[in-house]
Design an enzyme around this catalytic site. Structure first.
Site, PDB file in Angstrom:
ATOM      1  N   LYS A  18       0.845  -1.210   0.000  1.00  0.00           N
ATOM      2  CA  LYS A  18       0.000   0.000   0.000  1.00  0.00           C
ATOM      3  C   LYS A  18       0.880   1.259   0.000  1.00  0.00           C
ATOM      4  O   LYS A  18       0.689   2.164  -0.809  1.00  0.00           O
ATOM      5  CB  LYS A  18      -0.929   0.011   1.224  1.00  0.00           C
ATOM      6  CG  LYS A  18      -1.749  -1.246   1.398  1.00  0.00           C
ATOM      7  CD  LYS A  18      -2.632  -1.195   2.632  1.00  0.00           C
ATOM      8  CE  LYS A  18      -1.889  -1.151   3.955  1.00  0.00           C
ATOM      9  NZ  LYS A  18      -1.160  -2.399   4.322  1.00  0.00           N
TER      10      LYS A  18
ATOM     11  N   ARG B  60      -9.990   0.408   8.871  1.00  0.00           N
ATOM     12  CA  ARG B  60      -9.505  -0.938   9.181  1.00  0.00           C
ATOM     13  C   ARG B  60     -10.534  -1.754   9.967  1.00  0.00           C
ATOM     14  O   ARG B  60     -10.271  -2.901  10.307  1.00  0.00           O
ATOM     15  CB  ARG B  60      -8.266  -0.806  10.062  1.00  0.00           C
ATOM     16  CG  ARG B  60      -6.964  -1.044   9.343  1.00  0.00           C
ATOM     17  CD  ARG B  60      -5.886  -0.694  10.334  1.00  0.00           C
ATOM     18  NE  ARG B  60      -4.669  -1.390  10.115  1.00  0.00           N
ATOM     19  CZ  ARG B  60      -3.614  -0.832   9.513  1.00  0.00           C
ATOM     20  NH1 ARG B  60      -3.686   0.369   9.016  1.00  0.00           N
ATOM     21  NH2 ARG B  60      -2.506  -1.501   9.423  1.00  0.00           N
TER      22      ARG B  60
ATOM     23  N   ARG C  43      12.277  -4.681   5.250  1.00  0.00           N
ATOM     24  CA  ARG C  43      11.949  -3.274   4.968  1.00  0.00           C
ATOM     25  C   ARG C  43      12.780  -2.306   5.819  1.00  0.00           C
ATOM     26  O   ARG C  43      12.955  -2.498   7.016  1.00  0.00           O
ATOM     27  CB  ARG C  43      10.464  -3.020   5.245  1.00  0.00           C
ATOM     28  CG  ARG C  43      10.105  -1.543   5.194  1.00  0.00           C
ATOM     29  CD  ARG C  43       8.654  -1.288   5.120  1.00  0.00           C
ATOM     30  NE  ARG C  43       7.938  -1.770   6.286  1.00  0.00           N
ATOM     31  CZ  ARG C  43       6.619  -1.721   6.406  1.00  0.00           C
ATOM     32  NH1 ARG C  43       5.893  -1.224   5.434  1.00  0.00           N
ATOM     33  NH2 ARG C  43       6.032  -2.187   7.488  1.00  0.00           N
TER      34      ARG C  43
ATOM     35  N   ARG D 146      11.168  -0.370  11.399  1.00  0.00           N
ATOM     36  CA  ARG D 146      10.043  -0.094  12.306  1.00  0.00           C
ATOM     37  C   ARG D 146      10.040  -1.109  13.447  1.00  0.00           C
ATOM     38  O   ARG D 146      10.354  -2.277  13.239  1.00  0.00           O
ATOM     39  CB  ARG D 146       8.722  -0.177  11.528  1.00  0.00           C
ATOM     40  CG  ARG D 146       8.258   1.160  11.027  1.00  0.00           C
ATOM     41  CD  ARG D 146       7.137   1.061  10.050  1.00  0.00           C
ATOM     42  NE  ARG D 146       5.988   0.271  10.476  1.00  0.00           N
ATOM     43  CZ  ARG D 146       4.895   0.109   9.750  1.00  0.00           C
ATOM     44  NH1 ARG D 146       4.793   0.680   8.572  1.00  0.00           N
ATOM     45  NH2 ARG D 146       3.893  -0.617  10.179  1.00  0.00           N
TER      46      ARG D 146
ATOM     47  N   ARG E  24      -0.330  -8.555  13.782  1.00  0.00           N
ATOM     48  CA  ARG E  24      -0.875  -7.614  12.781  1.00  0.00           C
ATOM     49  C   ARG E  24      -1.713  -8.371  11.750  1.00  0.00           C
ATOM     50  O   ARG E  24      -2.758  -7.893  11.314  1.00  0.00           O
ATOM     51  CB  ARG E  24       0.272  -6.844  12.107  1.00  0.00           C
ATOM     52  CG  ARG E  24       0.937  -5.846  13.033  1.00  0.00           C
ATOM     53  CD  ARG E  24       2.314  -5.422  12.561  1.00  0.00           C
ATOM     54  NE  ARG E  24       2.290  -4.626  11.344  1.00  0.00           N
ATOM     55  CZ  ARG E  24       3.376  -4.352  10.616  1.00  0.00           C
ATOM     56  NH1 ARG E  24       4.557  -4.808  10.986  1.00  0.00           N
ATOM     57  NH2 ARG E  24       3.270  -3.623   9.528  1.00  0.00           N
TER      58      ARG E  24
END
Ligand code: AP5
Length: 244
Positions: A44, A119, A158, A191, A202
């Site tokens: 996203k 969400r 990431r 992160r 998650r």
């Protein structure tokens, strides 16, 4: 003009020309209100900057806004942090409040890309109420469909540049020099919630609370399903096809 106002004489001509051309192109673009839904790591945040630039929209990413609120040590950010670190969702009221405020920005006048919001079905209903008051509605929901098995490698590899939100991947989108941002040369960070253990929570939150949001919009006939497991370029082509 106040002392903090920008003096246009100090802005380089090429920057002014670029901005002018951008505004002229944007003037002919139709308004668009888009939602990007998908599990963590589905892409996203990778596709959002392209969509925002191409269609002259603002990019509203609730995760980025909450992290910025925490970095600024606001009570809202501090409140959100605990849930975020555990991979749980923060309360509907909290995120709806920040979205409601953010949508008033001038950069959102031609519409928006919502990334990571809504969400829950509750958030989707509150968003509908907000938009109804303005006499507008969501045009398209892009469903970043992808198998969970692919996401661990994407999330753990990431690296991000916190100031700009630029995102890299050690294997799929490496920076020019390891560990530093291509544009500013500043250090990249990982992160806190990008670990295998937090990813599990998650994903659980996504399947339990966010999947029903896709059904909610499916019934309205505005969902476009993307093959988010393909390369970034292929996903970009699919997005452009859906939105053109
Ligand atoms: P948030 O920041 O929104 O995180 P997320 O939804 O988990 O999404 P990510 O940012 O992890 O993934 P992405 O899909 O943007 O992937 P990306 O493009 O970076 O939310 C964080 C937390 O905030 C939540 O857990 C919650 O606590 C809270 N929160 C936020 N919004 C909320 C809300 N509305 N309600 C309640 N709580 C809320 O890609 C990932 C990596 O893969 C990158 O390294 C990228 O380079 C790479 N990559 C991307 N696309 C591809 C591709 N096609 N092929 C190969 N690699 C790719």
């Amino acid at each position: 003009m106040g002392s903090t106002s920008l003096n246009l004489e100090d802005v380089p001509s090429d920057s002014l020309t670029t901005e002018l051309l951008r505004r002229m192109k944007c003037a002919t673009q139709p308004d668009k209100r888009l939602i990007l839904i998908g599990p963590p790591g589905s892409g996203k945040g990778t596709q959002s900057p392209m969509i925002k630039d191409e269609y002259c929209l603002c990019h509203l990413a609730t995760g980025d806004m909450l992290r910025a609120a925490f970095a600024a040590k606001t009570p809202l950010g501090v409140k959100a942090k605990e849930a975020m670190d555990k991979g749980e969702l923060v309360s509907d009221e909290l995120v709806v409040g920040i979205i409601d405020e953010a949508m008033k920005k001038p950069s959102c006048r031609k519409g928006f890309v919502l990334d990571g919001f809504p969400r829950t079905v509750g958030q989707a209903q509150m968003l509908d109420e907000m938009l109804e008051k303005q006499g507008v509605k969501i045009d398209k929901v892009l469903d970043f469909a992808i198998d969970d098995a692919i996401l661990e490698e994407r999330i753990t590899g990431r690296w991000i540049h916190p100031a700009s939100g630029r995102s890299y991947h050690t294997k799929f989108a490496p920076p020019k020099a390891p560990g530093v941002d291509d544009v500013t040369g500043e250090p990249l960070i990982q992160r806190k919630d990008d670990t295998v253990a937090v990813l599990r929570s998650r994903l659980e939150a996504f399947h339990k609370q966010t999947r029903p949001v896709i059904d909610y919009y499916w019934k309205k006939g505005i969902v476009a399903k993307l093959h988010a497991d393909k390369s970034p370029k292929e996903v970009k082509d699919e997005v452009q096809k859906v939105l053109s």
